[in-house]
Design a protein around this motif. Structure first.
Motif, PDB file in Angstrom:
ATOM      1  N   GLN A 182     -37.811 -17.237   7.586  1.00 46.52           N
ATOM      2  CA  GLN A 182     -38.210 -15.856   7.868  1.00 46.52           C
ATOM      3  C   GLN A 182     -38.037 -15.546   9.341  1.00 46.52           C
ATOM      4  OE1 GLN A 182     -39.289 -13.400   5.538  1.00 46.52           O
ATOM      5  NE2 GLN A 182     -38.783 -12.217   7.380  1.00 46.52           N
ATOM      6  N   VAL A 233     -34.463 -14.820  10.029  1.00 48.26           N
ATOM      7  CA  VAL A 233     -34.111 -13.456   9.613  1.00 48.26           C
ATOM      8  C   VAL A 233     -34.569 -12.442  10.667  1.00 48.26           C
ATOM      9  CG1 VAL A 233     -34.583 -11.647   7.913  1.00 48.26           C
ATOM     10  CG2 VAL A 233     -34.088 -13.979   7.148  1.00 48.26           C
ATOM     11  N   ASP A 234     -35.792 -12.607  11.150  1.00 48.68           N
ATOM     12  CA  ASP A 234     -36.320 -11.662  12.137  1.00 48.68           C
ATOM     13  C   ASP A 234     -35.472 -11.662  13.412  1.00 48.68           C
ATOM     14  OD1 ASP A 234     -38.264 -11.115  10.308  1.00 48.68           O
ATOM     15  OD2 ASP A 234     -39.783 -12.418  11.234  1.00 48.68           O
ATOM     16  N   GLN A 251     -32.095 -10.084  12.772  1.00 49.32           N
ATOM     17  CA  GLN A 251     -32.228  -8.626  12.653  1.00 49.32           C
ATOM     18  C   GLN A 251     -32.309  -7.986  14.025  1.00 49.32           C
ATOM     19  OE1 GLN A 251     -32.488  -6.738   9.501  1.00 49.32           O
ATOM     20  NE2 GLN A 251     -31.826  -5.314  11.084  1.00 49.32           N
ATOM     21  N   LYS A 255     -30.639 -13.818   5.618  1.00 52.97           N
ATOM     22  CA  LYS A 255     -31.351 -13.254   4.471  1.00 52.97           C
ATOM     23  C   LYS A 255     -31.038 -14.022   3.187  1.00 52.97           C
ATOM     24  CE  LYS A 255     -31.813  -8.487   6.177  1.00 52.97           C
ATOM     25  NZ  LYS A 255     -31.446  -7.072   5.950  1.00 52.97           N
ATOM     26  N   LYS A 256     -29.789 -14.401   3.041  1.00 53.15           N
ATOM     27  CA  LYS A 256     -29.430 -15.168   1.844  1.00 53.15           C
ATOM     28  C   LYS A 256     -30.126 -16.521   1.827  1.00 53.15           C
ATOM     29  CE  LYS A 256     -25.526 -16.881  -0.849  1.00 53.15           C
ATOM     30  NZ  LYS A 256     -26.162 -18.174  -1.106  1.00 53.15           N
ATOM     31  N   ALA A 301     -33.682 -16.016   0.759  1.00 51.52           N
ATOM     32  CA  ALA A 301     -33.763 -15.736  -0.682  1.00 51.52           C
ATOM     33  C   ALA A 301     -33.541 -17.003  -1.503  1.00 51.52           C
ATOM     34  CB  ALA A 301     -32.728 -14.672  -1.063  1.00 51.52           C
TER      35      ALA A 301
END
Length: 802
Positions: free
Chosen positions: A113, A116-117, A120, A614-615, A618
């Motif tokens: 996570q 991802v942050d 982004q 992100k993948k 997930a």
């Protein structure tokens, strides 16, 4: 066999003190379970790794009083329990491994996570910079320069596009030209094949016509001559076979087998008929036509004359009139009902009838011709062809000629008319100037062959040497002259001529059929070649059309290219003019565009990094969900294994109790209340407890108040981690600490520490992280759960053996 400890299952021994049964370790288990359930910060998904005891540490012993069958049942039940414990242990290991994997995945979630942050943030920053660069480019562009540059680029693109169209049209035209050439070659080949097929078709038709003409001009049948192969007579006991007219004898021959006077000569087997190759006429032996009788008469005449020839005698004469007189004889016989007897004038036939039916049917004056003798023979009745009837005639005459001693050779005398020097006695005139006649008929009512013999004597010895019989110019009397008319020849086997299929016709038909087959194939080949030629011609026409279209398209593309080049030249000149006008501003403009292009590339990479992060997150979350499903499946499996273990331990306890009852049956009855009284009472207590349940905690008494019993309270693992260290208190028995998950069974209900804890504590578990939150306070429901558990245990403690 008794095991106090085994893998993940604890067996708590029961002891008898007086009339009360005690369970070692129950109180400790209850206390420790309560402490464990109130311990805060318990890991909700953590599984217990029990301390397994080795086989050397386990208290194992045989039940000394068990019968072999009981011991075998105990061993089998123990094996089931051992396997259940092993399966539970393996399940716990698999669950622990999967829980560790789940924890690892959960621990990784925060990091992914975070990735991802960060990705982004980096992507957002790069995208903002690209937007700023675009504004800088817009600010730096000279007035009208962008329009001129875009127009030049559009003109260049259009020129490139039209050039591509010209190139493609050129390629298409070249291919169309090749297609026309190929189609033309194939059309020429198809034309040649069609012409060849047409020629083959014409040739095949000519051959078929010629073959048909040959068939039409060839006779279907032909006469085929088969040489005679007459057989000779066999022995009396084993005759030779006659199976065709070619093998039919035309001469009477002496079998010379020593049989000359047999009563049953008609049953002789010198000849045997076989229908194998018989192609003669079908007949009804009981209803022969006159033509069929005449054919048989000619065969008989030939055989009789062959016999006479062997003796140097002249042949007998048969004619239409002799046959007519024989037919008259048969008519008289039928009239008088004569079957097996000879025709005897003055005996069974009157002279007047004889004259009427025989002589008078030819002429009124029969002077000089006399009825001489008669032979008779019988058909067998099964002759259904002319060949079969002739074989029967052959058998009859052979027997008459060579097997007639019993009849004093009278039949042969009749056929030879007893000439001098041939027979020893004679009742007939034997002058050589005598003519003999034969008439043959068949009396079908009795199947009788009638051989009638007549004689004519024209010599002067008649009437004491006076010949008073008038004769004709031929030297015969007028009556004899009538008998000489229309004479019949005797049968001679010169072979047979048969009408058979003409081989030449068969060959001609075969040739014609083959020619027709070839014609059919030629027609089919021509049709196929003609279809192929038509297809090839159509393909050639299509190819020519495609070539014409490709040529037109190329010309159009070339014209469009010339127009595009003109517009491109104009656009380039306009751009050059504006470039010269704004030379100072172009440097800043080009630098702004270069910066924009570089920042766009960075932003593209960062956006891709964000998508990858992100993948990964997930995928991690999907793996956690999969792991949780596996853990749930293992927990469900554990419940099934625990249920099976409880059932198998009940079977083991029952088997042991049955064996120990053998010892109890030997105890003597006493008045001491502390002494076991009778095994029958124990048995009733074991099988029919006053409690409504029938679990493995049923009490079976031992032989003494202090003897350790093998009955156990089932204590199985719960999937929750309730670690309890139990010290098993025994009477003069060592105990070992065992870490167990405890389940208490009472009254068909199972109350586990996990269930008590679930009602006692407010727990909030995070399945993704494994974290748990608990308060250290016990709720009212928890206290009630403990109280109920204590009641269950108290009930166990309070049970008595009555």
């Amino acid at each position: 066999m008794r095991k106090d400890y085994h893998d993940s299952k604890s067996h708590y021994k029961m002891y008898k003190a007086g009339k009360n049964w005690l369970f070692a370790g129950i109180g400790v288990i209850t206390l420790v379970s309560t402490i464990a359930m109130t311990t805060p910060n318990a890991h909700a998904a953590e599984l217990n790794n029990d301390t397994n005891l080795s086989s050397t540490q386990k208290d194992e012993q045989k039940v000394t009083s068990a019968t072999p069958a009981q011991q075998a049942a105990i061993d089998d039940a123990q094996k089931d329990v051992d396997q259940d414990n092993a399966d539970i242990t393996q399940n716990q290991k698999n669950t622990a491994d999967e829980q560790a994997n789940h924890d690892t995945l959960t621990d990784q979630t925060a990091g992914k996570q975070s990735d991802v942050d960060q990705a982004q943030a980096d992507a957002d920053k790069a995208n903002d910079q690209v937007d700023k660069d675009k504004s800088a480019v817009d600010d730096a562009v000279p007035t009208d320069y962008q329009d001129k540059e875009d127009a030049e680029q559009q003109a260049q693109n259009n020129t490139d596009k039209t050039q591509d169209a010209v190139n493609q049209a050129t390629t298409d035209k070249n291919q169309a030209q090749k297609d026309v050439a190929n189609a033309s070659d194939k059309a020429d080949q198809a034309k040649t094949a069609k012409d060849d097929a047409a020629k083959n078709k014409t040739d095949a038709q000519d051959q078929a016509d010629a073959a048909k003409n040959k068939v039409d001009n060839t006779n279907k049948t032909t006469k085929v001559h088969h040489d005679a192969t007459p057989v000779k007579p066999g022995t009396y006991d084993k005759g030779n076979v006659i199976d065709s007219e070619a093998s039919l004898p035309d001469t009477l021959l002496d079998p010379k087998d020593g049989h000359t006077n047999d009563y049953g000569y008609y049953d002789s087997s010198w000849y045997i008929y076989d229908s194998k190759n018989d192609k003669s006429q079908k007949i009804n032996i009981n209803n022969l036509t006159q033509d069929q009788i005449n054919e048989l008469s000619q065969y008989a005449l030939g055989l009789i004359n062959s016999l006479r020839e062997q003796y140097g005698l002249s042949p007998m004469i048969m004619s239409d009139n002799t046959q007519k007189m024989a037919a008259g004889d048969i008519a008289i016989r039928n009239k008088n009902g004569i079957t097996d007897e000879h025709s005897l004038i003055g005996n069974n036939i009157s002279q007047s009838d004889w004259n009427k039916y025989t002589f008078d049917s030819i002429a009124e004056n029969h002077t000089g011709t006399f009825y001489a003798a008669q032979n008779m023979g019988f058909f067998f009745g099964n002759e259904d062809t002319m060949l079969a009837a002739k074989v029967s005639v052959l058998k009859i005459l052979t027997a008459m000629a060579f097997d007639d001693v019993i009849q004093e050779n009278g039949h042969r005398h009749s056929m030879l008319m007893n000439p001098d020097g041939i027979e020893e006695s004679s009742d007939y005139y034997n002058d050589g100037d005598v003519t003999y006649y034969l008439g043959y008929g068949v009396q079908t009512s009795s199947g009788t062959n009638i051989f009638d013999f007549w004689r004519e004597n024209n010599a002067a010895i008649w009437n004491d040497g006076t010949n008073d019989v008038p004769t004709n110019s031929d030297g015969h009397s007028s009556f004899a002259s009538e008998l000489l008319k229309h004479q019949k020849t005797g049968y001679t086997n010169n072979g047979t001529d048969t009408i058979e299929t003409n081989p030449a016709y068969t060959n001609a038909v075969n040739d014609y059929n083959q020619a027709l087959s070839q014609l059919t194939s030629a027609n089919k080949a021509y049709n196929q070649a003609n279809d192929a030629y038509n297809n090839a011609t159509n393909n050639l026409n299509d190819a020519k059309t495609n070539l014409a279209n490709a040529t037109t398209k190329l010309e159009t593309a070339k014209s469009n290219l010339n127009d595009a080049k003109t517009k491109l030249a104009d656009a380039k000149q306009a751009l050059a003019d504006v470039t010269a006008q704004y030379a100072d501003q172009l440097a800043a403009y080009n630098q702004a565009k270069a910066t924009l292009k570089n920042d766009q590339a960075k932003a593209k990479q960062l956006n891709q990094d964000l998508a990858n992060a992100k993948k990964a997150l997930a995928d991690n979350q999907s793996s956690i969900a999969t792991s949780e499903a596996k853990i749930a499946q293992l927990q469900d499996q554990l419940k099934d294994l625990q249920a099976k273990l409880a059932k198998d331990e009940k079977n083991l306890a029952d088997a042991k109790a049955a064996a120990e009852n053998n010892d109890n049956s030997d105890d003597t009855n006493t008045s001491d209340d502390d002494t076991n009284t009778n095994n029958s009472e124990d048995t009733s207590d074991t099988n029919n407890n006053s409690d409504s349940n029938n679990h493995s905690d049923d009490v079976v008494p031992s032989q003494s108040d202090t003897k350790v019993l093998n009955n156990t309270v089932d204590i199985t693992e719960n999937t929750q981690n309730n670690n309890v260290e139990n010290t098993a208190v025994t009477n003069n028995t060592k105990s070992s600490p065992v870490t167990q998950n405890v389940v208490y069974k009472t009254n068909n209900q199972t109350v586990t520490p996990a269930q008590v804890a679930a009602s006692t504590f407010n727990q909030g578990q995070l399945p993704q992280t494994g974290e748990s939150q608990q308060n250290g306070k016990m709720s009212i429901i928890g206290l009630i759960g403990l109280a109920l558990s204590s009641l269950g245990l108290a009930k166990l403690f309070g049970r008595k053996h009555v």
